[in-house]
Design a protein around this motif. Structure first.
Motif, mmCIF file in Angstrom:
data_model
loop_
_atom_site.group_PDB
_atom_site.id
_atom_site.type_symbol
_atom_site.label_atom_id
_atom_site.label_comp_id
_atom_site.label_asym_id
_atom_site.label_seq_id
_atom_site.Cartn_x
_atom_site.Cartn_y
_atom_site.Cartn_z
ATOM 1 N N VAL A 55 -10.202 4.117 -1.736
ATOM 2 C CA VAL A 55 -9.747 3.173 -2.818
ATOM 3 C C VAL A 55 -8.022 3.713 -2.788
ATOM 4 C CG1 VAL A 55 -8.859 1.112 -3.140
ATOM 5 C CG2 VAL A 55 -10.980 1.159 -2.362
ATOM 6 N N VAL A 56 -6.421 3.822 -2.717
ATOM 7 C CA VAL A 56 -6.343 4.714 -4.212
ATOM 8 C C VAL A 56 -5.396 3.549 -4.901
ATOM 9 C CG1 VAL A 56 -3.345 5.882 -3.611
ATOM 10 C CG2 VAL A 56 -5.433 6.029 -1.978
ATOM 11 N N LEU A 57 -5.397 3.628 -5.833
ATOM 12 C CA LEU A 57 -5.177 2.489 -6.802
ATOM 13 C C LEU A 57 -3.773 3.324 -7.792
ATOM 14 C CD1 LEU A 57 -8.712 1.556 -7.588
ATOM 15 C CD2 LEU A 57 -7.025 -0.114 -6.573
ATOM 16 N N PRO A 58 -2.997 2.210 -8.124
ATOM 17 C CA PRO A 58 -2.064 2.881 -9.545
ATOM 18 C C PRO A 58 -2.574 2.989 -10.298
ATOM 19 C CG PRO A 58 -1.870 0.332 -8.387
ATOM 20 C CD PRO A 58 -3.358 0.516 -8.062
ATOM 21 N N VAL A 78 1.741 2.052 -3.507
ATOM 22 C CA VAL A 78 0.380 2.134 -4.800
ATOM 23 C C VAL A 78 1.405 2.759 -6.178
ATOM 24 C CG1 VAL A 78 -0.967 2.758 -5.277
ATOM 25 C CG2 VAL A 78 -0.911 2.364 -3.815
ATOM 26 N N ALA A 79 1.932 3.238 -6.462
ATOM 27 C CA ALA A 79 2.157 4.128 -7.621
ATOM 28 C C ALA A 79 2.919 3.715 -8.278
ATOM 29 C CB ALA A 79 2.487 5.392 -7.372
ATOM 30 N N ALA A 80 4.270 2.179 -7.137
ATOM 31 C CA ALA A 80 4.599 2.058 -8.049
ATOM 32 C C ALA A 80 4.239 0.095 -8.739
ATOM 33 C CB ALA A 80 6.196 1.040 -7.174
ATOM 34 N N GLY A 81 2.678 0.003 -7.731
ATOM 35 C CA GLY A 81 2.263 -0.966 -8.558
ATOM 36 C C GLY A 81 2.110 -2.468 -7.724
ATOM 37 N N THR A 82 2.610 -1.429 -6.208
ATOM 38 C CA THR A 82 2.577 -2.863 -5.551
ATOM 39 C C THR A 82 0.972 -3.237 -4.981
ATOM 40 O OG1 THR A 82 4.728 -2.412 -4.403
ATOM 41 C CG2 THR A 82 3.531 -3.628 -3.539
ATOM 42 N N GLY A 83 0.556 -2.596 -4.898
ATOM 43 C CA GLY A 83 -1.355 -2.902 -4.428
ATOM 44 C C GLY A 83 -2.194 -1.825 -4.739
ATOM 45 N N GLY A 111 0.949 8.744 -10.736
ATOM 46 C CA GLY A 111 0.086 8.162 -11.360
ATOM 47 C C GLY A 111 -0.143 7.077 -10.282
ATOM 48 N N VAL A 112 -0.968 7.138 -9.708
ATOM 49 C CA VAL A 112 -2.205 7.361 -8.596
ATOM 50 C C VAL A 112 -3.442 7.743 -9.006
ATOM 51 C CG1 VAL A 112 -0.550 6.345 -6.802
ATOM 52 C CG2 VAL A 112 -1.537 8.050 -6.821
ATOM 53 N N VAL A 113 -4.769 6.938 -8.361
ATOM 54 C CA VAL A 113 -6.018 8.075 -8.740
ATOM 55 C C VAL A 113 -6.617 7.298 -7.033
ATOM 56 C CG1 VAL A 113 -6.679 7.616 -11.340
ATOM 57 C CG2 VAL A 113 -6.903 5.716 -9.567
ATOM 58 N N SER A 114 -7.787 8.511 -6.526
ATOM 59 C CA SER A 114 -8.194 7.620 -5.600
ATOM 60 C C SER A 114 -9.907 7.282 -6.010
ATOM 61 C CB SER A 114 -8.519 8.959 -4.521
ATOM 62 O OG SER A 114 -8.762 8.955 -3.120
ATOM 63 N N VAL A 115 -10.533 6.108 -5.276
ATOM 64 C CA VAL A 115 -11.745 5.847 -6.301
ATOM 65 C C VAL A 115 -12.825 6.048 -4.790
ATOM 66 C CG1 VAL A 115 -12.800 4.794 -7.102
ATOM 67 C CG2 VAL A 115 -10.978 4.969 -7.562
#
Length: 296
Positions: free
Chosen positions: A168-171, A232-237, A253-257
């Motif tokens: 999951v790529v998240l902000p 994702v980096a812009a905070g869209t989801g 600006g993103v992380v991968s979980v």
């Protein structure tokens, strides 16, 4: 109509008689005479007016037609055999290759470059298509080979090239971004970025979410992973991606979980229609993919 019989007929005409022609075609004179007679019977027309001893002959009007068209038929046959030999030796031919938008550039670009260097005379047509379009194009015969996510079953056979877990790529500021791994159901209240429906990965993700008890909400659809990760980096989801693709397109600006306890994974294949005869070029590409990328 037997092309061999037409060739025998033309050799008789060119030689001016059956005796000389039989020496050239390495056939006895009676056998040669019989072959020409059978040709005449099949056409229900006399092609040659024979002399008393079968030596002096001349063409009938029908024979002139057959001789004229015979020249074209035999020339076409020679051209066909030459073209087939070029294809067999990979000095000619065509390969229509469908590439999935996701992962193909990273994995197949070096293989395609090598193929072009080995077989520069092959006319290769690369068609970038989503997974749904790939299988449709194969069924219609528009392409010979395809890459993407598909079941290798009674309809398609192929090589499994790569199998990756999903992440999951998240902000970076997302409240779940600090976790070491996530269960899919924990994303139920998070907006999702998905690929367009023509991508096979779209339905895989939607099905996995529904099996976890929810449907993705506030969905934004994209056609390219780099644009999806930028959103994702812009905070869209959040965006669910194969780990390999996420790593290739990661930005600040993103992380991968990693996802845990899920059968959801990305399995890229090179595939073709089962039982469909393949061109020499397609067979050469399959051999090169085995050599360079192996198979699972």
């Amino acid at each position: 109509m037997d092309l061999r019989a037409i060739r025998y007929f033309m050799e008789v005409v060119d030689a001016g008689g059956f005796a000389k022609a039989s020496e050239k075609v390495h056939l006895t004179q009676p056998a040669l005479s019989k072959a020409v007679r059978l040709l005449e019977e099949s056409l229900e027309l006399q092609l040659i007016e024979r002399g008393k001893r079968g030596v002096h002959l001349r063409l009938t009007p029908a024979g002139e037609v057959v001789y004229r068209h015979g020249l074209a038929l035999l020339a076409t046959r020679d051209d066909m055999l030459a073209e087939l030999e070029a294809m067999r030796s990979l000095r000619g031919g065509r390969l229509k290759f469908g590439l999935a938008p996701l992962g193909s550039a990273e994995l197949f670009a070096p293989v395609i470059a090598r193929f072009r260097s080995l077989y520069p005379k092959i006319d290769m047509q690369l068609l970038v298509r989503g997974g749904i379009e790939q299988t449709t194009a194969l069924r219609k015969g528009e392409i010979e080979l395809a890459t993407g996510i598909t079941a290798l079953d009674s309809e398609f056979e192929g090589l499994r090239i790569r199998k990756d877990p999903m992440v999951v790529v998240l902000p970076r500021q997302h409240f779940l971004a600090h976790r070491r791994e996530l269960a899919l159901h924990e994303l139920a209240d998070t907006a999702h970025i998905l690929f367009e429906p023509e991508y096979a990965l779209h339905q895989l993700v939607v099905d996995a979410c529904e099996q976890s008890g929810f449907s993705p909400i506030d969905v934004t659809r994209v056609s390219h992973p780099d644009f999806g990760i930028a959103l994702v980096a812009a905070g869209t989801g959040a965006m669910i991606l194969p780990s390999y693709i996420a790593e290739r397109h990661m930005v600040a600006g993103v992380v991968s979980v990693p996802l845990k306890e899920t059968d959801l994974h990305w399995e890229l294949s090179l595939f073709w229609r089962r039982g469909q005869p393949l061109s020499f070029a397609a067979e050469a590409m399959i051999a090169l993919v085995k050599e360079r990328l192996g198979g699972l």
